[in-house]
Design a protein around this motif. Structure first.
Motif, PDB file in Angstrom:
ATOM      1  N   SER A  13       0.809  -1.219   0.000  1.00  0.00           N
ATOM      2  CA  SER A  13       0.000   0.000   0.000  1.00  0.00           C
ATOM      3  C   SER A  13       0.841   1.268   0.000  1.00  0.00           C
ATOM      4  O   SER A  13       0.456   2.278  -0.591  1.00  0.00           O
ATOM      5  N   VAL A  21       0.056   6.437   1.857  1.00  0.00           N
ATOM      6  CA  VAL A  21      -0.723   5.204   1.839  1.00  0.00           C
ATOM      7  C   VAL A  21      -1.737   5.270   0.702  1.00  0.00           C
ATOM      8  O   VAL A  21      -2.565   6.177   0.647  1.00  0.00           O
ATOM      9  N   ARG A  24      -6.174   3.887   1.218  1.00  0.00           N
ATOM     10  CA  ARG A  24      -6.001   3.849   2.666  1.00  0.00           C
ATOM     11  C   ARG A  24      -7.096   3.066   3.382  1.00  0.00           C
ATOM     12  O   ARG A  24      -6.803   2.223   4.244  1.00  0.00           O
ATOM     13  N   THR A  94      -7.892   1.261  12.042  1.00  0.00           N
ATOM     14  CA  THR A  94      -7.048   2.451  11.946  1.00  0.00           C
ATOM     15  C   THR A  94      -5.826   2.342  12.855  1.00  0.00           C
ATOM     16  O   THR A  94      -4.724   2.754  12.479  1.00  0.00           O
ATOM     17  N   VAL A  97      -3.043   0.059  11.351  1.00  0.00           N
ATOM     18  CA  VAL A  97      -2.193   0.667  10.323  1.00  0.00           C
ATOM     19  C   VAL A  97      -0.996   1.350  10.965  1.00  0.00           C
ATOM     20  O   VAL A  97       0.155   1.184  10.531  1.00  0.00           O
TER      21      VAL A  97
END
Length: 221
Positions: A13, A21, A24, A94, A97
């Motif tokens: 990514s 990213v 995303r 989230t 990540v």
């Protein structure tokens, strides 16, 4: 220490030069799913009929996975029944990540840069620092999907996550999705792993499709 599924998805990514990213939202779901699937493969978590439970709290000695294992165990312990996979993905995607990007930086695979958009707004980017790992990853995916090589269990799981999150353009740039979709379906449903792991991969893929569909519908209403 082997690169995790989540880290592999993050490498696909992240733009190598800018460190931004790409895709995303979809990548975030797949990264969170990758951590969960690695815990399944390590025998620490079971995914059955769309629900998850911790089966072994013993650390895996992989910091990224062990931190998430502790979080899942503490979160699930407060529930009356085994929570749904979709609930955990929604809660964690989230955060996963950031944790995964930090892990890549700690391994020396990406570097962290602070930049300003329009000269005003600060942003953090993670351009490539070492390209051999991603090249090996892309070669492995091409061999399995485009050249018909037999995947191992982890690669089959990675393909299922990429397919479920619709990250085809990141994994196979320049290749039309319709040309590889049948092979991706075949790998995701194939007899590449033990029955319990196959069911977990199928449930993970279905969970990602479900949460992504809800996200798209919410954004358009």
């Amino acid at each position: 220490m082997a690169v995790t599924l989540a880290e592999e998805i993050m490498l696909l990514s992240l733009d190598d030069e800018s460190g931004a990213v790409r895709e995303r939202q979809s990548a975030a779901w797949a990264v969170a799913g990758g951590i969960l699937l690695d815990l399944v493969l390590a025998g620490r978590v079971a995914v059955e009929e769309g629900r998850l439970r911790v089966t072994d709290p013993t650390p895996t000695e992989t910091p990224l996975l062990d931190e998430r294992l502790l979080r899942i165990a503490a979160w699930a312990a407060r529930r009356r029944r085994d929570p749904k996979v979709t609930e955990w993905l929604t809660k964690d995607h989230t955060k996963a990540v950031r944790a995964t990007t930090d892990s890549l930086r700690a391994r020396g695979l990406v570097r962290e840069e602070q930049r300003r958009v329009l000269g005003v707004f600060p942003v953090t980017r993670h351009p490539e620092a070492e390209g051999a790992t991603e090249r090996e990853l892309r070669d492995r995916l091409r061999a399995v999907v485009l050249e018909g090589a037999e995947p191992d269990t982890r690669t089959a799981g990675l393909v299922a996550l990429v397919h479920g999150a619709k990250l085809h353009r990141l994994a196979f740039p320049g290749v039309p999705r319709k040309e590889i979709a049948p092979r991706l379906d075949e790998i995701a449903a194939g007899q590449w792993a033990a029955e319990g792991v196959r069911h977990a991969i199928r449930d993970m893929q279905a969970a990602m499709v479900a949460v992504m569909t809800v996200t798209v519908l919410t954004a358009t209403t």
